[in-house]
Scaffold this active site. Structure first.
Site, mmCIF file in Angstrom:
data_model
loop_
_atom_site.group_PDB
_atom_site.id
_atom_site.type_symbol
_atom_site.label_atom_id
_atom_site.label_comp_id
_atom_site.label_asym_id
_atom_site.label_seq_id
_atom_site.Cartn_x
_atom_site.Cartn_y
_atom_site.Cartn_z
ATOM 1 N N CYS A 217 1.491 83.353 56.040
ATOM 2 C CA CYS A 217 0.691 84.524 56.913
ATOM 3 C C CYS A 217 1.946 86.051 56.203
ATOM 4 O O CYS A 217 1.604 86.837 56.842
ATOM 5 C CB CYS A 217 1.106 84.665 58.681
ATOM 6 S SG CYS A 217 2.812 84.751 59.011
ATOM 7 N N GLU B 250 22.700 74.158 45.805
ATOM 8 C CA GLU B 250 22.314 72.612 46.040
ATOM 9 C C GLU B 250 23.853 71.757 47.090
ATOM 10 O O GLU B 250 23.662 70.713 47.390
ATOM 11 C CB GLU B 250 21.831 71.650 45.524
ATOM 12 C CG GLU B 250 20.741 72.115 44.599
ATOM 13 C CD GLU B 250 19.523 72.828 44.697
ATOM 14 O OE1 GLU B 250 19.239 72.670 46.284
ATOM 15 O OE2 GLU B 250 18.315 73.053 44.126
ATOM 16 N N GLN C 115 23.733 71.455 50.341
ATOM 17 C CA GLN C 115 23.571 70.597 51.244
ATOM 18 C C GLN C 115 22.805 68.876 50.686
ATOM 19 O O GLN C 115 23.469 68.127 51.485
ATOM 20 C CB GLN C 115 21.379 71.089 51.712
ATOM 21 C CG GLN C 115 20.443 70.488 51.020
ATOM 22 C CD GLN C 115 20.300 71.570 49.946
ATOM 23 O OE1 GLN C 115 21.010 72.366 49.339
ATOM 24 N NE2 GLN C 115 19.728 71.929 49.347
ATOM 25 N N PHE D 292 12.967 78.849 48.265
ATOM 26 C CA PHE D 292 12.109 79.810 47.903
ATOM 27 C C PHE D 292 12.613 80.852 47.761
ATOM 28 O O PHE D 292 11.570 82.340 47.230
ATOM 29 C CB PHE D 292 10.704 79.717 48.229
ATOM 30 C CG PHE D 292 9.960 78.293 47.998
ATOM 31 C CD1 PHE D 292 9.231 77.624 46.212
ATOM 32 C CD2 PHE D 292 10.150 76.973 48.767
ATOM 33 C CE1 PHE D 292 8.537 76.574 46.656
ATOM 34 C CE2 PHE D 292 9.153 76.266 49.064
ATOM 35 C CZ PHE D 292 8.882 75.671 47.633
ATOM 36 N N CYS E 299 6.274 83.916 53.803
ATOM 37 C CA CYS E 299 5.216 82.533 54.304
ATOM 38 C C CYS E 299 4.327 82.504 53.765
ATOM 39 O O CYS E 299 3.443 83.701 53.165
ATOM 40 C CB CYS E 299 5.035 82.837 55.835
ATOM 41 S SG CYS E 299 4.001 81.204 56.250
ATOM 42 N N THR F 209 19.984 80.208 44.246
ATOM 43 C CA THR F 209 20.770 79.865 42.727
ATOM 44 C C THR F 209 20.662 81.093 42.708
ATOM 45 O O THR F 209 21.798 81.731 41.914
ATOM 46 C CB THR F 209 19.495 78.660 42.195
ATOM 47 O OG1 THR F 209 19.542 77.758 42.986
ATOM 48 C CG2 THR F 209 20.494 78.537 40.982
HETATM 49 ZN ZN ZN Z 1 4.126 82.610 59.471
#
Ligand code: ZN
Length: 169
Positions: free
Chosen positions: A131, A72, A74, A2, A128, A6
């Site tokens: 948080c 991509e 990985q 996210f 995140c 790309t």
């Molecule tokens: Zn967090």
């Protein structure tokens, strides 16, 4: 996944093309999570993206390119590092985008080797969802032990180190 990697790859490839360099993007054929066409062609200056099954195919297909983008990373086989080094030694510029860690927080596929041999590394961070801190982990929200849940982008969310729970699923 996210963090906009790309988008960053496409941005760099477009800059190279403005500089009149021949560019081409490759992606693993297995990556079916979303329509790549949409990502690369939302304006008239669409970038070609070629799906390949093995990294060695890139050597055969990229002979005419000055700048080679690989998305991509990985998901590619371990030979990708050797392929990329061979391309770079032949004078080409290679830009690889990929996830550095899997959902367990472990180095993902050929990415750790690529990080080691790269001249430049840019780590992008998502936010995140728990948080709001910079996130460098992918929290899996569903599914079993398989490393790759294809077609299930909603099964992951970005998490910071503190909120990341690798054994939660
Ligand atoms: Zn967090």
């Amino acid at each position: 996944m996210f963090s906009g990697k790309t988008e960053e790859l496409i941005r760099r490839m477009k800059r190279a093309r403005f500089a009149r360099q021949r560019v081409e993007i490759f992606q693993p054929a297995m990556d079916t999570r979303y329509s790549r066409e949409e990502v690369v062609s939302h304006n008239e200056s669409a970038l070609q993206s070629t799906a390949v099954t093995t990294s060695s195919e890139i050597l055969l297909l990229a002979t005419e390119s000055d700048v080679i983008g690989i998305d991509e990373g990985q998901f590619f086989d371990p030979d990708l590092t050797q392929v990329v080094e061979q391309l770079a030694r032949s004078g080409k510029r290679v830009i690889v985008a990929g996830l550095d860690q899997d959902f367990k927080g472990k180095p993902f596929g050929p990415m750790p080797d690529l990080l080691a041999v790269a001249e430049y590394v840019t780590k992008l961070h998502a936010i995140c969802l728990v948080c709001g801190a910079p996130a460098n982990h992918s929290q899996r929200l569903a599914g079993g032990e398989e490393r790759v849940l294809l077609g299930a982008v909603e099964a992951y969310e970005p998490r910071c180190r503190e909120c990341f729970k690798p054994d939660a699923t």
